[in-house]
Design a protein around this motif. Structure first.
Motif, short mmCIF file in Angstrom:
data_model
loop_
_atom_site.label_atom_id
_atom_site.label_comp_id
_atom_site.label_asym_id
_atom_site.label_seq_id
_atom_site.Cartn_x
_atom_site.Cartn_y
_atom_site.Cartn_z
N ALA A 5 0.77 -1.19 -0.04
CA ALA A 5 -0.02 -0.06 0.09
C ALA A 5 0.71 1.28 -0.02
CB ALA A 5 -0.94 0.02 1.21
N GLY A 6 1.90 1.29 0.77
CA GLY A 6 3.15 2.43 0.90
C GLY A 6 3.82 2.58 -0.29
N GLY A 7 3.62 1.75 -1.25
CA GLY A 7 4.28 1.78 -2.41
C GLY A 7 6.02 0.89 -2.24
N ALA A 8 6.12 0.21 -1.19
CA ALA A 8 7.37 -0.45 -0.80
C ALA A 8 7.25 -1.72 -1.68
CB ALA A 8 7.54 -0.88 0.58
N VAL A 9 8.41 -2.25 -1.97
CA VAL A 9 8.65 -3.56 -2.74
C VAL A 9 8.06 -4.84 -1.71
CG1 VAL A 9 11.09 -3.60 -2.06
CG2 VAL A 9 10.38 -4.51 -4.16
N ARG A 10 7.24 -5.49 -2.35
CA ARG A 10 6.98 -6.78 -1.56
C ARG A 10 7.69 -8.00 -1.90
NH1 ARG A 10 1.67 -8.75 0.31
NH2 ARG A 10 1.50 -10.86 -0.44
N HIS A 11 7.98 -8.04 -2.87
CA HIS A 11 9.00 -9.22 -3.13
C HIS A 11 10.26 -8.59 -3.67
CE1 HIS A 11 5.78 -12.05 -2.97
NE2 HIS A 11 5.06 -11.06 -3.79
N LEU A 12 11.53 -9.29 -3.39
CA LEU A 12 12.76 -9.00 -4.18
C LEU A 12 13.28 -10.06 -4.93
CD1 LEU A 12 14.91 -7.02 -4.93
CD2 LEU A 12 16.13 -7.46 -2.72
N LEU A 13 13.00 -10.28 -6.19
CA LEU A 13 13.17 -11.25 -7.06
C LEU A 13 14.64 -11.04 -7.87
CD1 LEU A 13 9.56 -11.97 -8.09
CD2 LEU A 13 10.85 -12.79 -6.21
N SER A 14 14.61 -9.91 -8.39
CA SER A 14 15.92 -9.25 -9.21
C SER A 14 16.02 -7.99 -8.80
CB SER A 14 15.21 -9.32 -10.78
OG SER A 14 15.79 -8.50 -11.58
N VAL A 15 17.14 -7.41 -9.02
CA VAL A 15 17.52 -5.97 -9.20
C VAL A 15 16.40 -4.97 -9.80
CG1 VAL A 15 19.78 -6.22 -8.19
CG2 VAL A 15 19.27 -6.06 -10.80
N ASP A 16 16.15 -5.59 -10.91
CA ASP A 16 15.04 -5.13 -11.94
C ASP A 16 13.77 -4.56 -11.00
OD1 ASP A 16 16.46 -5.23 -13.90
OD2 ASP A 16 15.87 -7.06 -14.77
N ASP A 17 13.68 -5.15 -9.78
CA ASP A 17 12.43 -4.94 -9.02
C ASP A 17 12.57 -3.61 -8.25
OD1 ASP A 17 11.17 -7.26 -9.92
OD2 ASP A 17 12.07 -8.33 -8.06
N LEU A 18 13.99 -3.18 -8.19
CA LEU A 18 14.03 -1.95 -7.19
C LEU A 18 13.82 -0.89 -8.17
CD1 LEU A 18 16.96 -3.66 -5.56
CD2 LEU A 18 14.80 -2.99 -4.49
N SER A 19 13.30 0.20 -7.46
CA SER A 19 13.06 1.53 -8.27
C SER A 19 14.47 2.16 -7.98
CB SER A 19 11.76 2.24 -7.84
OG SER A 19 11.83 2.40 -6.49
N ASP A 20 14.62 3.31 -8.42
CA ASP A 20 16.02 4.09 -8.03
C ASP A 20 15.65 4.71 -6.44
OD1 ASP A 20 16.76 3.89 -10.33
OD2 ASP A 20 16.26 6.11 -10.99
#
Ligand code: CP
Length: 304
Positions: A5-20
């Motif tokens: 809900a707060g925009g945080a990443v829910r899973h970390l599967l790849s570095v591509d999942d991470l915003s700047d």
């Protein structure tokens, strides 16, 4: 990428999942956690390592403690996996037992992604030759701690790229943050299309780059992933591609040395260089704890 809900990443599967912003948040939180600031991920976390690990699993367990969580270590060799339980069933069972985040290591590329639709947050701790996103974050953190930034640096990565999830995650993150990445190694372990796909350079004649690299990262020869041994002669590998004492001490350029571990000492890196002040190898390991604590705190926020 699924976000909370707060925009945080829910899973970390790849570095591509991470915003700047996620990347900045991880580094900032890791620093704050190292300074004693509290971030929480109180929900229970399970580690599910189908493949061996020393650094990653222990640092995740320490990281869970740092964010005030409870960690459960499921050893597949002593679980119902030995009776044929599938990864999907294991994740559903852990979910029924109240586990909200599962840190997974596997030899199967993309298994963490496949399991991410079930319910618990999934953190990829290395999936075969695919990715190792928290390794990429700690590698960048180690370089930044030593040099102030990765932007504009020349990073030479030497070794088995064909089987390396570190090449795929760390190179991607370094390139995204503005480093120049040069890949080198035995031709059979350095596919040109992989370098092109990542946006890195591939060097056949790699030793001249030792004179311009800010950082040299040696990679492990991944014998367990080589159907037939692509490196039959360890002594020849050391001679041609090892970060030997001669290469480390006798050049004019005082490059920093890295290795994601576990290193084959005496083949990829000589024993004399591992604990030299210009080696970041132990610092990489140590940074795994605050970096992984920061990742868990972000994932925890997505669930709250
Ligand atoms: N770098 C790394 O993933 O090490 P482990 O296999 O010991 O976790």
């Amino acid at each position: 990428m699924e976000r909370g809900a707060g925009g945080a990443v829910r899973h970390l599967l790849s570095v591509d999942d991470l915003s700047d912003q996620d990347i900045r948040d991880v580094f900032e939180r890791a620093t704050q956690i190292s300074q004693g600031q509290k971030f929480s991920h109180p929900a229970p976390v399970a580690t599910l390592f189908y493949e061996a690990s020393t650094r990653t699993e222990i640092s995740f367990l320490r990281a869970v403690e740092m964010v005030g969580g409870e960690a459960v270590r499921l050893n597949p060799e002593r679980s119902s996996v030995t009776k044929g339980e599938t990864p999907e069933e294991t994740v559903r069972t852990l979910q029924a037992l109240g586990i909200q985040t599962i840190v997974i290591r596997t030899s199967e590329p993309l298994l963490p992604k496949r399991l991410s639709g079930i319910g618990p947050s999934i953190v990829n701790a290395g999936d075969g030759c695919h990715e190792h996103p928290t390794q990429a974050l700690l590698d960048v953190a180690a370089i930044t701690a030593a040099k102030g930034t990765v932007k504009g640096l020349v990073v030479l990565i030497v070794g088995d790229h064909l089987h390396s999830r570190v090449t795929r995650s760390t190179s991607k993150l370094l390139l995204r943050l503005g480093a120049r990445v040069i890949l080198a190694g035995p031709p059979a372990l350095l596919p040109q299309e992989l370098a092109s796909e990542l946006g890195a350079e591939a060097a056949r004649d790699w030793e001249p780059y030792l004179e311009e690299a800010d950082v040299v990262m040696a990679l492990r020869i991944q014998r367990e992933r080589q159907g037939v041994s692509l490196v039959p002669d360890a002594a020849a590998y050391r001679r041609h591609y090892g970060i030997t004492a001669t290469r480390f001490f006798e050049g004019k350029n005082p490059f920093l040395l890295m290795h994601p571990g576990p290193a084959n000492v005496g083949i990829e890196v000589d024993p004399e260089v591992v604990d030299h002040p210009r080696s970041l190898i132990r610092r990489q390991v140590a940074l795994g704890v605050p970096i992984r604590a920061a990742v868990l705190s972000l994932v925890g926020e997505a669930r709250s």
